[in-house]
Design a protein around this motif. Structure first.
Motif, PDB file in Angstrom:
ATOM      1  N   LEU A  66       0.967  -1.228  -0.014  1.00  0.00           N
ATOM      2  CA  LEU A  66      -0.050   0.134  -0.034  1.00  0.00           C
ATOM      3  C   LEU A  66       0.995   1.171   0.014  1.00  0.00           C
ATOM      4  CD1 LEU A  66      -3.005   1.209   0.028  1.00  0.00           C
ATOM      5  CD2 LEU A  66      -2.662   0.562   2.675  1.00  0.00           C
ATOM      6  N   CYS A  67       0.784   2.005  -1.274  1.00  0.00           N
ATOM      7  CA  CYS A  67       1.839   3.277  -1.445  1.00  0.00           C
ATOM      8  C   CYS A  67       0.848   4.413  -0.851  1.00  0.00           C
ATOM      9  CB  CYS A  67       2.393   3.149  -2.666  1.00  0.00           C
ATOM     10  SG  CYS A  67       3.385   1.767  -3.111  1.00  0.00           S
ATOM     11  N   HIS A  68       1.676   5.400  -0.599  1.00  0.00           N
ATOM     12  CA  HIS A  68       0.868   6.635  -0.473  1.00  0.00           C
ATOM     13  C   HIS A  68       1.929   7.933  -0.742  1.00  0.00           C
ATOM     14  CE1 HIS A  68       3.060   6.362   3.347  1.00  0.00           C
ATOM     15  NE2 HIS A  68       2.580   5.151   3.271  1.00  0.00           N
ATOM     16  N   SER A  69       1.710   9.197  -0.117  1.00  0.00           N
ATOM     17  CA  SER A  69       2.313  10.433  -0.447  1.00  0.00           C
ATOM     18  C   SER A  69       3.757  10.188   0.100  1.00  0.00           C
ATOM     19  CB  SER A  69       1.619  11.733  -0.043  1.00  0.00           C
ATOM     20  OG  SER A  69       1.136  11.517   1.300  1.00  0.00           O
ATOM     21  N   ARG A  70       4.084   9.375   1.217  1.00  0.00           N
ATOM     22  CA  ARG A  70       5.429   9.564   1.778  1.00  0.00           C
ATOM     23  C   ARG A  70       6.153   8.242   1.407  1.00  0.00           C
ATOM     24  NH1 ARG A  70       4.647  12.486   6.754  1.00  0.00           N
ATOM     25  NH2 ARG A  70       2.976  13.869   6.390  1.00  0.00           N
ATOM     26  N   THR A  71       5.510   7.471   0.457  1.00  0.00           N
ATOM     27  CA  THR A  71       6.305   6.265  -0.076  1.00  0.00           C
ATOM     28  C   THR A  71       7.815   6.861  -0.661  1.00  0.00           C
ATOM     29  OG1 THR A  71       4.361   4.991  -0.278  1.00  0.00           O
ATOM     30  CG2 THR A  71       6.167   4.351  -1.847  1.00  0.00           C
ATOM     31  N   ARG A  72       8.931   6.281  -0.546  1.00  0.00           N
ATOM     32  CA  ARG A  72      10.155   6.807  -0.858  1.00  0.00           C
ATOM     33  C   ARG A  72      10.199   6.546  -2.242  1.00  0.00           C
ATOM     34  NH1 ARG A  72      13.007   5.081   4.031  1.00  0.00           N
ATOM     35  NH2 ARG A  72      12.509   7.041   5.447  1.00  0.00           N
ATOM     36  N   ASP A  73      10.054   5.416  -2.849  1.00  0.00           N
ATOM     37  CA  ASP A  73      10.361   5.348  -4.365  1.00  0.00           C
ATOM     38  C   ASP A  73       9.187   4.732  -5.161  1.00  0.00           C
ATOM     39  OD1 ASP A  73      11.505   4.956  -6.892  1.00  0.00           O
ATOM     40  OD2 ASP A  73      13.185   3.853  -6.163  1.00  0.00           O
ATOM     41  N   LEU A  74       8.281   5.383  -5.265  1.00  0.00           N
ATOM     42  CA  LEU A  74       6.874   4.839  -6.042  1.00  0.00           C
ATOM     43  C   LEU A  74       6.981   3.985  -7.340  1.00  0.00           C
ATOM     44  CD1 LEU A  74       3.891   4.931  -5.619  1.00  0.00           C
ATOM     45  CD2 LEU A  74       3.630   6.910  -7.043  1.00  0.00           C
ATOM     46  N   ALA A  75       8.213   4.615  -8.157  1.00  0.00           N
ATOM     47  CA  ALA A  75       8.270   3.967  -9.548  1.00  0.00           C
ATOM     48  C   ALA A  75       8.755   2.484  -9.092  1.00  0.00           C
ATOM     49  CB  ALA A  75       9.249   4.694 -10.228  1.00  0.00           C
ATOM     50  N   ALA A  76       9.581   2.162  -8.051  1.00  0.00           N
ATOM     51  CA  ALA A  76      10.510   0.939  -7.820  1.00  0.00           C
ATOM     52  C   ALA A  76       9.155   0.131  -7.321  1.00  0.00           C
ATOM     53  CB  ALA A  76      11.273   1.248  -6.743  1.00  0.00           C
ATOM     54  N   GLU A  77       8.226   0.459  -6.434  1.00  0.00           N
ATOM     55  CA  GLU A  77       7.287  -0.128  -5.883  1.00  0.00           C
ATOM     56  C   GLU A  77       6.160  -0.752  -7.130  1.00  0.00           C
ATOM     57  OE1 GLU A  77       7.209  -1.350  -3.163  1.00  0.00           O
ATOM     58  OE2 GLU A  77       8.480   0.258  -2.030  1.00  0.00           O
TER      59      GLU A  77
END
Ligand code: NAD
Length: 290
Positions: A195-206
Motif C-alpha cells: 500500500l503506497c501513499h504520498s510518503r512512499t520513498r520510491d513509488l516507481a520501484a514499488e
C-alpha cells in the motif's frame, strides 16, 4: 476507447456495468413478481456542491432504470448535526428504504464530523459500506456491505481471470473509501499487497514490481507508463480534469497500455462500476436473490 499500437486489452467498465444493471433489473422484477418488496435507496445531499449534485442525479437515474425506488433528501449546507442525524434515524426505521447514502464530501465549516454521520446509518442499510462496523468486518474478512468503488475494482479484476493467489498487488493511495478497502479485498484473495501513499520513498520501484496496480490518488497521470511491468493489470480509479478540460486517470494510459496485459480507461473504467455496485449493495440489502 482504443489502445493503438498497444499490447493491453481494455477492461471496459461501461460494458460490464451495463450487464450488471441488466441482471439487477431482472432480479428486482422477479423478486417483486414473487411478492417481494421493491428495493429503495435514500440519498442525502447536504449543500450545493455542483459535482455532488451531478453524482447523486446519476445514481438516482440508475436506480429508476433498475426498478429501485429512489428517495431524495436535499438539505441546506447549514443544516445542523441533530437535524441530519434525525433524518438518518428516520431512514433507518423506514421499511421502504433498504440502502442509505450520504453523499460525500460534506460541506466544509459544518459543526460535525463525517465519521459521526456515517456511523449513524444502520450498518445493514449502509449502501456505501463506509460504516465503521462494516469497515471492521471487511478487515476481518466477514460478510458486510463492501464500499462500491473497491467492489467495482475487484469485479473488473475478476474479468481478467488472472490467478490472484500469491501475485503482487500495489495499491497507490490509502483513503478510507478506496485505497485501504481495496488493499483488504486484494489480501482476501491471497495476494501480496503493498500500500503506497504520498510518503512512499520510491513509488516507481514499488509499481515496477506489481502484477496488479490499483491507482487511487487524484494526481493526473502520476504513474508513468514505463513503470508498468510487462503483462500487469492496471486499474485506474483516478478521475482528474486537466486544464484543457480532458478527463484523465492517475496513470499515463497510452504509455501504460504498451506494457500492461489489461488496463481500465478513464472515463469508462472504474467510474461506471461504482454506481453498479451501489445498486447491487441496495438490492442485496433488500434481500433480492442474486
Ligand atoms: P484521497 O485524496 O482521499 O486520497 C488520495 C491518496 O493518494 C492519499 O492516501 C495520499 O497519500 C495518496 N497520494 C497523494 N499524492 C501521492 C503521491 N504523489 N504519490 C503517492 N500517493 C499519493 O482520494 P480518494 O478519495 O481515494 O480518490 C482518489 C482518486 O480516485 C480521485 O481522483 C477521485 O476522484 C477518484 N475516485 C474515483 C471514484 C470512481 O468511482 N471512479 C471513486 C472515488 C474516488
Amino acid at each position: 476507447m482504443t489502445t493503438p499500437s498497444s499490447t493491453a486489452r481494455l477492461l471496459d467498465g461501461k460494458a460490464l456495468s451495463a450487464q450488471i444493471l441488466d441482471q439487477l433489473q431482472s432480479a428486482v422484477a422477479k423478486h417483486q413478481q414473487q411478492g417481494g418488496a421493491q428495493p429503495g435507496l435514500a440519498t442525502v445531499l447536504v449543500g450545493d456542491d455542483p459535482a455532488s449534485h451531478i453524482y447523486v442525479r446519476h445514481k438516482r437515474r440508475a436506480c429508476e432504470n433498475v426498478g429501485i425506488q429512489s428517495f431524495h433528501y436535499p438539505l441546506e449546507a447549514y443544516v445542523g448535526q441533530s437535524q441530519l442525524l434525525e433524518l438518518i434515524q428516520q431512514l433507518n426505521e423506514d421499511e421502504r428504504v433498504h440502502g442509505i447514502l450520504v453523499q460525500l464530501p460534506l460541506p466544509r465549516d459544518v459543526d460535525y464530523v463525517e465519521q459521526d454521520v456515517l456511523a449513524a446509518i444502520a450498518p445493514h442499510k449502509d449502501a456505501d459500506g463506509f460504516h465503521p462496523a462494516n469497515q471492521g468486518a471487511l478487515l476481518q474478512g466477514q460478510k458486510a456491505p463492501i464500499p462500491c468503488t473497491p467492489k467495482g475494482v475487484m469485479r473488473l479484476l475478476a474479468e481478467t481471470k488472472m490467478e490472484l493467489s500469491g501475485a503482487h498487488a500495489v495499491v497507490v493511495g490509502r483513503s478510507n473509501i478506496v485505497g485501504k478497502p481495496v488493499a483488504m479485498l486484494l489480501l482476501e484473495q491471497n495476494m501480496t499487497v503493498t500500500l503506497c501513499h504520498s510518503r512512499t520513498r520510491d513509488l516507481a520501484a514499488e509499481v515496477r514490481r506489481a502484477d496488479v496496480v490499483v491507482a487511487a490518488v487524484g494526481v493526473p497521470e502520476l504513474i508513468e507508463g514505463d513503470w508498468i511491468k510487462p503483462g500487469a493489470v492496471v486499474l485506474d480509479v483516478g478521475i482528474n480534469r486537466k486544464a484543457d478540460g480532458k478527463l484523465v486517470g492517475d496513470v499515463e494510459f497510452y504509455a501504460a497500455a504498451e506494457h500492461a496485459a489489461w488496463i481500465t480507461p478513464v472515463p469508462g473504467g472504474v467510474g461506471p462500476m461504482t454506481i453498479a455496485m451501489l445498486l447491487e449493495n441496495t438490492v442485496e440489502a433488500a434481500g433480492v436473490p442474486l
